[in-house]
Write a protein that holds these residues in place. Structure first.
Motif, mmCIF file in Angstrom:
data_model
loop_
_atom_site.group_PDB
_atom_site.id
_atom_site.type_symbol
_atom_site.label_atom_id
_atom_site.label_comp_id
_atom_site.label_asym_id
_atom_site.label_seq_id
_atom_site.Cartn_x
_atom_site.Cartn_y
_atom_site.Cartn_z
ATOM 1 N N VAL A 54 0.878 -1.882 -0.251
ATOM 2 C CA VAL A 54 0.217 0.362 -0.358
ATOM 3 C C VAL A 54 0.585 1.186 0.032
ATOM 4 N N PHE A 55 2.405 0.973 0.868
ATOM 5 C CA PHE A 55 2.534 2.289 0.486
ATOM 6 C C PHE A 55 3.393 2.861 -0.646
ATOM 7 N N VAL A 56 4.221 1.697 -1.564
ATOM 8 C CA VAL A 56 4.056 1.831 -2.957
ATOM 9 C C VAL A 56 2.631 2.950 -3.704
ATOM 10 N N ALA A 57 2.238 1.570 -3.609
ATOM 11 C CA ALA A 57 0.551 2.142 -4.535
ATOM 12 C C ALA A 57 0.444 3.378 -3.903
ATOM 13 N N THR A 58 0.340 3.447 -2.339
ATOM 14 C CA THR A 58 -0.568 5.639 -2.864
ATOM 15 C C THR A 58 1.077 6.292 -3.183
ATOM 16 N N CYS A 59 2.303 5.990 -3.220
ATOM 17 C CA CYS A 59 2.800 6.935 -3.993
ATOM 18 C C CYS A 59 3.267 6.439 -5.440
ATOM 19 N N LEU A 60 2.935 6.197 -6.093
ATOM 20 C CA LEU A 60 2.600 5.335 -7.700
ATOM 21 C C LEU A 60 0.998 6.808 -7.920
ATOM 22 N N ALA A 61 0.252 5.656 -7.073
ATOM 23 C CA ALA A 61 -0.685 6.927 -7.220
ATOM 24 C C ALA A 61 -1.219 7.582 -7.166
ATOM 25 N N SER A 62 -0.263 8.512 -6.505
ATOM 26 C CA SER A 62 -0.521 10.226 -5.967
ATOM 27 C C SER A 62 0.066 10.372 -7.695
ATOM 28 N N THR A 230 -1.032 -6.483 -3.494
ATOM 29 C CA THR A 230 -2.363 -5.335 -3.845
ATOM 30 C C THR A 230 -2.035 -5.317 -5.519
ATOM 31 N N LEU A 231 -1.081 -5.276 -5.984
ATOM 32 C CA LEU A 231 -1.524 -4.967 -7.354
ATOM 33 C C LEU A 231 -1.880 -6.053 -8.621
ATOM 34 N N MET A 232 -3.247 -5.598 -8.630
ATOM 35 C CA MET A 232 -4.185 -5.829 -9.995
ATOM 36 C C MET A 232 -4.848 -6.477 -8.563
ATOM 37 N N GLN A 233 -5.118 -6.735 -7.875
ATOM 38 C CA GLN A 233 -6.382 -7.381 -7.005
ATOM 39 C C GLN A 233 -7.478 -7.124 -6.652
ATOM 40 N N LEU A 234 -8.113 -6.775 -7.268
ATOM 41 C CA LEU A 234 -9.097 -5.960 -7.296
ATOM 42 C C LEU A 234 -9.686 -6.602 -7.573
ATOM 43 N N ASP A 235 -11.532 -6.987 -6.741
ATOM 44 C CA ASP A 235 -12.109 -7.880 -7.497
ATOM 45 C C ASP A 235 -13.394 -7.580 -8.093
ATOM 46 N N LEU A 236 -13.389 -7.505 -9.384
ATOM 47 C CA LEU A 236 -14.090 -6.653 -10.174
ATOM 48 C C LEU A 236 -15.603 -7.268 -10.341
ATOM 49 N N ALA A 237 -15.455 -8.261 -10.250
ATOM 50 C CA ALA A 237 -17.186 -9.098 -10.573
ATOM 51 C C ALA A 237 -17.644 -8.790 -8.936
ATOM 52 N N GLY A 238 -17.423 -8.650 -7.593
ATOM 53 C CA GLY A 238 -17.417 -9.314 -6.528
ATOM 54 C C GLY A 238 -17.737 -7.647 -6.414
ATOM 55 N N ALA A 239 -17.099 -6.563 -7.276
ATOM 56 C CA ALA A 239 -17.445 -4.654 -7.162
ATOM 57 C C ALA A 239 -18.890 -4.873 -7.787
ATOM 58 N N LEU A 240 -19.366 -5.409 -8.949
ATOM 59 C CA LEU A 240 -20.785 -5.694 -9.777
ATOM 60 C C LEU A 240 -21.838 -6.532 -8.781
ATOM 61 N N GLY A 296 -4.829 3.645 -8.922
ATOM 62 C CA GLY A 296 -4.844 3.222 -7.895
ATOM 63 C C GLY A 296 -5.569 2.458 -7.510
ATOM 64 N N ALA A 297 -7.041 1.698 -7.528
ATOM 65 C CA ALA A 297 -7.328 1.134 -7.353
ATOM 66 C C ALA A 297 -6.548 -0.201 -8.487
ATOM 67 N N ALA A 298 -6.216 -0.239 -9.633
ATOM 68 C CA ALA A 298 -5.802 -1.351 -9.710
ATOM 69 C C ALA A 298 -3.658 -1.640 -9.042
ATOM 70 N N LEU A 299 -3.235 -1.108 -8.489
ATOM 71 C CA LEU A 299 -2.236 -0.485 -7.519
ATOM 72 C C LEU A 299 -2.511 -1.483 -6.160
ATOM 73 N N GLY A 300 -3.710 -0.692 -5.916
ATOM 74 C CA GLY A 300 -3.832 -0.969 -4.423
ATOM 75 C C GLY A 300 -4.198 -0.222 -3.826
ATOM 76 N N THR A 301 -5.464 1.006 -3.315
ATOM 77 C CA THR A 301 -5.350 1.907 -2.693
ATOM 78 C C THR A 301 -6.983 3.013 -2.838
ATOM 79 N N SER A 302 -7.263 3.110 -2.053
ATOM 80 C CA SER A 302 -8.319 3.397 -1.707
ATOM 81 C C SER A 302 -8.707 4.733 -2.476
ATOM 82 N N THR A 303 -9.545 5.442 -3.106
ATOM 83 C CA THR A 303 -9.980 6.339 -3.897
ATOM 84 C C THR A 303 -8.904 7.330 -4.056
ATOM 85 N N THR A 304 -8.296 8.070 -4.794
ATOM 86 C CA THR A 304 -7.318 9.497 -4.508
ATOM 87 C C THR A 304 -7.973 10.258 -5.444
#
Ligand SMILES: Nc1ncnc2[nH]cnc12
Length: 434
Positions: A54-62, A230-240, A296-304
């Motif tokens: 999440v530290f890395v995802a935060t830096c990258l999404a920002s 966390t990279l690409m761990q988002l569950d789109l089917a679950g969110a749908l 950010g969601a693809a990298l692993g963080t909440s809304t940017t």
């Protein structure tokens, strides 16, 4: 040669600024918001996510958000995963409603995508441009008060109290003293028109606290941790899933109005609005926001989202996207300087946030206090933000009270269709969804 390229792309002279001022502004904004690099992983890791990833995802999404905002929209507005949104992610969606963090990330992605579509179809511009002037003033002031609340909490000046909700903390604690000292020093330096006052305040308090043994020097450089967990761990089917619809809507709602409020507040402060009080490239600014949220969601963080702390750099003279680009580059560099960046304590940035709050609250002076139908919604919007710890709730309550008071006073000419529709939608949300 390179200088003229920068000059041409960002139109520095046209905006009455230069590269040096923009770089100082970028560093200043970065320093006021760098806390998110550490606060975000600590909040999101409570949902079961890996802290280092999440530290890395935060830096990258920002960085993604800041670079799009700077290079494409040419605004001195920086982005990072938003406070409030991260708390909703962990304590609301995962711990409260029992969804997996992967599904919650999927919901963040979907809300970012919907936000993007709203931007493309200009529905969002219609929403933002129909906000009445007094609500805009109340929103700008409320964001300032919300920022003050974050600062006061982070430094232990305001603490929780069971009987009264909030109370004064122990002011003899070093964190509270450093925050107050920083605030006093920054305010005085800014009054004396010292360039980089906010930055000097943050670095000065950081250095002093190290010298006096209240803050550890954690080292300088280290390799970034792995983002794989966390990279690409988002569950789109679950969110749908239909049940997730209200979660996607909640993320969308908070982001849309959080961003709108922030952009209006920051742009107002920076004189970035045109003569009609509108932000000329708002579509691009919104797309930076939604693009960064999806990334950010693809990298692993909440809304940017766009950060109110950008005001700190604007006060230092930042006027173009070069300021945001500098912030983006500093977020990328932070990946390797995690021990050094981690040495800036929350109490060192608290004074800067309090100073920004003072400036933002200044918009209250422009409200029409002789007309209660204008003044009351200003107060409601401003007060609700720190008290509900949410920019979006403050905007919702501001709209509802504006429409209700105007209608009950027979001032129908002050209401436009967008205000009425939004007030009804917000009422339904406040009554049935919260
Ligand atoms: N949610 C948010 N919106 C705007 N600025 C912020 N700074 C920290 N969190 C923020």
């Amino acid at each position: 040669m390179q200088k003229s390229l920068i000059e041409r792309h960002f139109k520095l002279a046209e905006h009455g600024t230069n590269a040096k001022t923009e770089i100082i502004a970028g560093i200043t904004t970065f320093l006021t918001m760098a806390y998110i690099i550490f606060v975000n992983p600590s909040i999101l890791s409570e949902s079961g996510m890996d802290y280092g990833a999440v530290f890395v995802a935060t830096c990258l999404a920002s960085a993604v958000g800041c670079l799009i905002m700077g290079l494409w929209a040419n605004y001195p507005i920086a982005l990072a995963p938003g406070m409030g949104l991260n708390a909703f992610f962990t304590y609301g969606v995962v711990m409260g409603m029992g969804y997996s963090w992967e599904a919650a990330l999927g919901a963040v992605f979907l809300s970012g995508f919907t936000f993007f579509l709203l931007s493309v179809f200009r529905i969002r511009e219609w929403i933002i441009n129909s906000i009445p002037m007094s609500l805009r003033l109340g929103i700008a002031a409320g964001i300032g008060l919300f920022l003050a609340m974050i600062a006061l909490q982070n430094s232990g000046i305001v603490v929780a109290n069971e009987a009264t909700y909030v109370a004064l903390g122990d002011l003899s604690e070093p964190a509270a003293l450093y925050a107050l000292l920083g605030f006093f020093v920054i305010t005085a330096l800014a009054h004396l028109r010292v360039t980089g006052a906010v930055m000097i305040g943050i670095l000065g308090i950081t250095a002093l606290s190290m010298l006096l043994g209240h803050n550890e020097f954690g080292g300088i450089v280290s390799m970034p941790p792995s983002i794989a967990p966390t990279l690409m761990q988002l569950d789109l089917a679950g969110a749908l899933d239909v049940a997730m619809l209200s979660v996607v809507f909640a993320f969308l709602f908070v982001d849309l109005f959080d961003t709108s409020g922030t952009l209006i507040g920051v742009a107002h402060r920076g004189g970035l609005l045109d003569k009609d009080g509108k932000l000329p490239r708002i579509g691009r600014a919104m797309m930076a926001d939604s693009g960064a949220s999806m990334a950010g969601a693809a990298l692993g963080t909440s809304t940017t989202t766009s950060y109110i702390e950008s005001t700190a750099g604007i006060i230092s003279g930042g006027r173009t996207g070069l300021t945001a680009v500098v912030v983006g580059v500093l977020f990328l560099i932070s990946l390797f300087f995690s021990p050094l960046a981690g040495s800036i304590p929350a109490f060192a940035t608290a004074g800067a946030l309090l100073y920004v709050a003072v400036l933002m609250a200044g918009s209250l002076a422009h409200a029409d206090w002789n007309d209660a139908t204008e003044a009351a919604p200003v107060l409601i919007a401003a007060l609700a933000m720190p008290l509900t710890f949410s920019i979006a709730e403050g905007i919702a309550l501001g709209f509802v009270s504006y429409a209700a008071i105007k209608a009950l006073s027979g001032r129908f000419r002050d209401l436009n269709p967008a205000v009425v529709v939004l007030a009804l939608v917000f009422s339904a949300k406040l009554l049935f969804l919260d």
